[in-house]
Design a protein around this motif. Sequence first.
Motif, short mmCIF file in Angstrom:
data_model
loop_
_atom_site.label_atom_id
_atom_site.label_comp_id
_atom_site.label_asym_id
_atom_site.label_seq_id
_atom_site.Cartn_x
_atom_site.Cartn_y
_atom_site.Cartn_z
N GLN A 117 0.83 -1.21 0.00
CA GLN A 117 0.00 0.00 0.00
C GLN A 117 0.87 1.26 0.00
O GLN A 117 0.56 2.24 -0.69
CB GLN A 117 -0.94 0.01 1.22
CG GLN A 117 -1.96 1.13 1.21
CD GLN A 117 -2.89 1.09 0.01
OE1 GLN A 117 -3.41 0.05 -0.35
NE2 GLN A 117 -3.07 2.23 -0.65
N ASN A 170 -10.16 -2.69 -5.02
CA ASN A 170 -9.92 -3.78 -4.06
C ASN A 170 -10.67 -5.01 -4.56
O ASN A 170 -11.88 -4.94 -4.78
CB ASN A 170 -10.41 -3.37 -2.66
CG ASN A 170 -10.18 -4.45 -1.63
OD1 ASN A 170 -10.97 -5.40 -1.52
ND2 ASN A 170 -9.12 -4.32 -0.85
N ASN A 204 -7.57 6.92 -10.40
CA ASN A 204 -8.17 6.83 -9.07
C ASN A 204 -8.89 5.50 -8.87
O ASN A 204 -8.88 4.94 -7.77
CB ASN A 204 -9.14 7.99 -8.84
CG ASN A 204 -8.43 9.32 -8.68
OD1 ASN A 204 -7.28 9.35 -8.24
ND2 ASN A 204 -9.08 10.41 -9.04
N TYR A 205 -9.52 5.00 -9.94
CA TYR A 205 -10.19 3.70 -9.86
C TYR A 205 -9.17 2.59 -9.60
O TYR A 205 -9.37 1.74 -8.74
CB TYR A 205 -10.96 3.42 -11.16
CG TYR A 205 -11.59 2.05 -11.19
CD1 TYR A 205 -12.76 1.78 -10.48
CD2 TYR A 205 -11.00 1.00 -11.90
CE1 TYR A 205 -13.33 0.52 -10.49
CE2 TYR A 205 -11.57 -0.26 -11.91
CZ TYR A 205 -12.73 -0.50 -11.21
OH TYR A 205 -13.28 -1.75 -11.21
N HIS A 214 1.02 6.55 -6.90
CA HIS A 214 -0.18 7.37 -7.15
C HIS A 214 0.12 8.85 -6.97
O HIS A 214 -0.32 9.69 -7.76
CB HIS A 214 -1.30 6.93 -6.21
CG HIS A 214 -2.56 7.72 -6.37
ND1 HIS A 214 -3.35 7.64 -7.49
CD2 HIS A 214 -3.15 8.64 -5.54
CE1 HIS A 214 -4.38 8.45 -7.35
NE2 HIS A 214 -4.28 9.07 -6.18
N ASP A 263 0.80 4.04 -2.82
CA ASP A 263 0.58 5.45 -2.50
C ASP A 263 1.65 6.32 -3.17
O ASP A 263 1.33 7.40 -3.71
CB ASP A 263 0.62 5.68 -0.99
CG ASP A 263 -0.56 5.05 -0.28
OD1 ASP A 263 -1.55 4.73 -0.95
OD2 ASP A 263 -0.49 4.88 0.96
N TYR A 298 -6.27 2.95 -8.30
CA TYR A 298 -5.66 3.18 -6.98
C TYR A 298 -6.54 2.65 -5.85
O TYR A 298 -6.04 2.06 -4.89
CB TYR A 298 -5.39 4.68 -6.81
CG TYR A 298 -4.89 5.07 -5.45
CD1 TYR A 298 -3.65 4.64 -4.99
CD2 TYR A 298 -5.66 5.88 -4.61
CE1 TYR A 298 -3.17 5.00 -3.74
CE2 TYR A 298 -5.20 6.25 -3.36
CZ TYR A 298 -3.95 5.81 -2.93
OH TYR A 298 -3.50 6.16 -1.68
N THR A 299 -7.84 2.86 -5.96
CA THR A 299 -8.77 2.46 -4.89
C THR A 299 -9.33 1.05 -5.09
O THR A 299 -10.07 0.55 -4.24
CB THR A 299 -9.95 3.44 -4.81
OG1 THR A 299 -10.60 3.51 -6.08
CG2 THR A 299 -9.47 4.82 -4.41
#
Length: 549
Positions: free
Chosen positions: A172, A215, A209-210, A179, A176, A212-213
């Motif tokens: 993560q 899951n 952003n999609y 990103h 980060d 990156y987030t």
Amino acid sequence: MANSKILTAEQEKKLRQPIDEYVGNIQKEIDKLREDGTTKVVEYQSLIEMVKRDKTLSKGEKESEISAYQKELEKAKRVEAQNKDKIAGLISEAETYIKNNFELKYYNAVKQSCADEKAQALENHKKRMAELDKKHKEVLAGTSDKTEIKEENYVHKNRVSNEKLELEKEYQRIKDRKHEAYSYKYHLIDMLRLSKFTFMESRAQKWENYKYTFNKRTFLLQNGLYIAIILIFIALCIITPIKKGTPLLTYNNILNILQQASPRMFLALGVAGLILLTGTDLSVGRMVGMGMTTATIIMHQGVNTGAVFGHIFDFTKVPVGARVVIALIACILLCTLFTSIAGFFTAKFKMHPFISTMANMLVIFGIVTYATKGVSFGAIEPTIPNMIIPKVNGFPTIIIWAVAAIAIVWFIWNKTTFGKNLYAVGGNPEAAAVSGISVFAVTLGAFIMAGVLYGFGSWLECARMVGSGSAAYGQGWDMDAIAACVVGGVSFTGGIGKISGVVTGVCIFTALTYSLTILGIDTNLQFVFSGIIILVAVTLDCLKYVQKK
């Protein structure tokens, strides 16, 4: 030993420094040019709005202050217009530099560094896992006591779990970093253009952003059922031509599916509002039977062949157009009456909707069956379907009725105070009550809205089926409506759901039922299939709720 290819924070900063300096210098020039232009325009526009909202000032004072600010605003706009071309040239210069240098001299290096860092983290993780396994085996080899072995296994399991968590944290952190490096480009553009991005730039940021987030677990919880249903539907599309010698996805079949889904859409939209309040409605099917019977009696072709409480109704002297309107009003009034009764008991006495709507279901079915002796009332006037739901060049306009209902309910849910209160009460009724929302009014309102939609739905179904109203009609439709809502993501935990989900759920269920019918699958087996889908949908909904908690 650290991987020499992995960039330190200082090295990354050093790579970005030339970009910061070059773009920073241009940004200073732009800010200076904007100082008496764009910056002042924004400032005076804000001041004018503040004066307009200021209730302590008299009308004359407001006009005086606004007039003064307007003069300054016009002056600032002239400066802005004078500097516009120069600023545009500077922005273009900065953007060209960013385009030529950002990825080449900075982002690609960071991206590669993150990939190397991720590989290094995995390698270190494997080494630590091997060390843990080695120590675990050594401890087990040195003891024969069952209690000690049990304790060691427990401790080892926790250590392995902690090590996996550490790896996830490291991943993560790397994610980060990558990103942030990517987003820095748009931060520079944001400063240059004052948050005015092109369409493609906005798309690129949303996609980043999609990613990156994203899951995997959350994605499968949200979309797993849809994926499974789509795969099943694809399988049916492959099997149908083999078994029946005709393709499933033809234009006529799609129209038939949408035509069948249209009246059911009204029912699902109605029950969705109740599920949003952590409730349900078991009387939907019986409401359809009551509405169908009522509409058929009023719009019947000739004198009615069946009696209601021993009386035979004759509406033949009433103009057909008037009978259509009377039938609609009667359907809405009757359905709304019964949903209001259930809503009153639910809102006033905190009775669970399962009980109040089940009582409604039994009462409606009992009254309609007793009154009509359970007979079917035959066909309505043959001209009526063409008045209500004509086909235009083969296109069934009943679909337009459904689209209109979707648009209206979407507006109510998303753009009205009632809709916002609906979500608030469904999410937390106690907090909603404390904030001044009438839980009673919202609950009763949701039931009334459901009744109106049930009335419309049963009236349209009567027109679609050219009558055939009876007390038994609509049996099982309540389960279909509830299932469509659950599959569409309207949560039984309350306060969660979208109209788009309800529409998707109705279309999915109707399409699957239609496909299975074409294949000749027994209706009873279709019930089994629907039950499994509902079970899986509710299970996923519960898992999402547990994860959120």
